[in-house]
Design a protein around this motif. Structure first.
Motif, PDB file in Angstrom:
ATOM      1  N   GLU A  62       0.825  -1.106  -0.394  1.00  0.00           N
ATOM      2  CA  GLU A  62      -0.315  -0.246   0.143  1.00  0.00           C
ATOM      3  C   GLU A  62       1.121   1.290  -0.134  1.00  0.00           C
ATOM      4  OE1 GLU A  62      -1.649  -0.168   3.701  1.00  0.00           O
ATOM      5  OE2 GLU A  62      -3.708  -1.488   2.862  1.00  0.00           O
ATOM      6  N   ALA A  63       0.512   2.689  -0.918  1.00  0.00           N
ATOM      7  CA  ALA A  63       1.292   3.569  -0.620  1.00  0.00           C
ATOM      8  C   ALA A  63       0.561   3.988   0.767  1.00  0.00           C
ATOM      9  CB  ALA A  63       0.856   4.651  -2.126  1.00  0.00           C
ATOM     10  N   THR A  64       1.129   5.124   2.044  1.00  0.00           N
ATOM     11  CA  THR A  64       0.753   5.412   2.689  1.00  0.00           C
ATOM     12  C   THR A  64       0.980   6.397   3.149  1.00  0.00           C
ATOM     13  OG1 THR A  64       0.345   2.917   3.762  1.00  0.00           O
ATOM     14  CG2 THR A  64       0.368   4.931   5.725  1.00  0.00           C
ATOM     15  N   ALA A  88      10.038  11.869  15.577  1.00  0.00           N
ATOM     16  CA  ALA A  88       9.907  10.731  15.620  1.00  0.00           C
ATOM     17  C   ALA A  88       9.238   9.701  14.686  1.00  0.00           C
ATOM     18  CB  ALA A  88       9.813  10.776  17.548  1.00  0.00           C
ATOM     19  N   ASN A  89       7.898  10.800  14.359  1.00  0.00           N
ATOM     20  CA  ASN A  89       7.540   9.626  13.486  1.00  0.00           C
ATOM     21  C   ASN A  89       7.684  10.372  11.792  1.00  0.00           C
ATOM     22  OD1 ASN A  89       5.331   8.280  15.437  1.00  0.00           O
ATOM     23  ND2 ASN A  89       5.370  10.565  15.997  1.00  0.00           N
ATOM     24  N   ILE A  94       4.776  11.888   4.765  1.00  0.00           N
ATOM     25  CA  ILE A  94       4.212  12.648   5.405  1.00  0.00           C
ATOM     26  C   ILE A  94       3.707  13.902   4.947  1.00  0.00           C
ATOM     27  CG2 ILE A  94       6.875  13.402   6.843  1.00  0.00           C
ATOM     28  CD1 ILE A  94       4.976  12.654   9.698  1.00  0.00           C
ATOM     29  N   ILE A  95       2.816  14.358   5.854  1.00  0.00           N
ATOM     30  CA  ILE A  95       1.777  15.731   6.004  1.00  0.00           C
ATOM     31  C   ILE A  95       1.891  16.634   7.260  1.00  0.00           C
ATOM     32  CG2 ILE A  95       1.239  16.017   3.680  1.00  0.00           C
ATOM     33  CD1 ILE A  95      -1.203  15.760   4.576  1.00  0.00           C
ATOM     34  N   SER A 127       3.671  21.708   7.207  1.00  0.00           N
ATOM     35  CA  SER A 127       3.758  21.581   6.047  1.00  0.00           C
ATOM     36  C   SER A 127       2.575  22.575   4.798  1.00  0.00           C
ATOM     37  CB  SER A 127       4.231  20.452   4.743  1.00  0.00           C
ATOM     38  OG  SER A 127       3.317  19.571   5.575  1.00  0.00           O
ATOM     39  N   HIS A 128       1.147  22.112   5.764  1.00  0.00           N
ATOM     40  CA  HIS A 128       0.061  23.117   5.196  1.00  0.00           C
ATOM     41  C   HIS A 128      -0.561  23.446   6.258  1.00  0.00           C
ATOM     42  CE1 HIS A 128       1.029  19.704   2.360  1.00  0.00           C
ATOM     43  NE2 HIS A 128       0.908  20.373   1.230  1.00  0.00           N
ATOM     44  N   VAL A 129      -1.101  25.147   6.040  1.00  0.00           N
ATOM     45  CA  VAL A 129      -2.586  24.968   7.058  1.00  0.00           C
ATOM     46  C   VAL A 129      -3.658  25.786   5.640  1.00  0.00           C
ATOM     47  CG1 VAL A 129      -0.588  26.368   7.984  1.00  0.00           C
ATOM     48  CG2 VAL A 129      -1.590  27.770   6.698  1.00  0.00           C
TER      49      VAL A 129
END
Length: 244
Positions: A62-64, A88-89, A94-95, A127-129
């Motif tokens: 899967e593309a997660t 840490a994650n 990731i966004i 990264s996004h707001v």
């Protein structure tokens, strides 16, 4: 057999084995790799998988996309914890999202109009707001400066005439959407992101956001969902970032 012929045979067998592993690594090595990388963080999992097999082996199928999201941030106290959480994650996909209400209201923003807040957001990084209703609490020109200061993507799906309606007020053209590509080995997915804020007039003083019209949230989301998942953009998934 002579030593020379035995060496040649061994070399040929080694070459055959190497070619086999290059062509068919999963059936042979997959159980070993899975045993080594199990229970490890996703970024370590992926790194070890690629290093051990020298390729982007697809272990998950899967593309997660990992999303870390917060909203309504009024003090700087918890940014160290948020920074640690993100580091840490962190994964290749990731966004990090802050869904409105960050430049105000706070005691600090009454002094710096959100400068310190956006500075911390950049350091995390976020990264996004999207807009929240309290972004209208500070001076309009100061809000434009915070947009320039922010290093990420400031989404604005349902207030596109922001700054156009007030004479002499500078207009900031912000993107209505963003499209990110999520990959995992041979799997690739396109994810569309939208950013909307509430159009409830009870939340705003007269002339908020330079007099901009805030369009209906549901109508805009439905419109952009059709566009982003259609042939024009071809997104597999659309995620709205909302402040409602």
């Amino acid at each position: 057999a002579s030593p020379a012929s035995a060496t040649a045979t061994a070399t040929a067998q080694s070459a055959d084995d190497e070619e086999y592993f290059k062509e068919q690594p999963e059936p042979t090595l997959r159980p070993l790799v899975e045993n080594i990388v199990q229970d490890r963080p996703e970024n370590i999992h992926r790194y070890l998988s690629q290093r051990l097999l020298n390729r982007n082996i697809d272990l998950g199928g899967e593309a997660t996309l990992r999303i870390i999201a917060v909203n309504d941030v009024y003090v700087l106290d918890n940014f160290p914890a948020l920074y640690t959480l993100i580091k840490a994650n962190s994964t290749p996909n990731i966004i990090t999202v802050l869904a409105g209400d960050f430049v105000a209201p706070s005691l600090l923003s009454s002094l710096d109009s959100g400068y310190g807040m956006v500075d911390c957001m950049n350091l995390c990084p976020i990264s996004h707001v999207c807009f929240g209703n309290h972004e209208a609490d500070i001076d309009h020109q100061e809000l434009l400066e915070r947009m320039k200061q922010f290093n990420g993507v400031w989404l604005n799906t349902n207030m596109q005439d922001f700054g156009r309606t007030a004479p002499g007020v500078e207009h900031a053209q912000l993107p209505e959407y963003d499209i990110i590509t999520v990959t995992n080995g041979e799997h690739t997915r396109k994810v569309g992101l939208l950013g909307v804020l509430s159009n409830d007039p009870a939340l705003y003083r007269p002339g908020a956001f330079g007099g901009a019209r805030i369009d209906d949230v549901d109508a805009k989301l439905a419109e952009w969902y059709e566009r982003l998942t259609g042939p024009e953009f071809g997104c597999d998934l659309v995620i709205p970032i909302t402040h409602q």
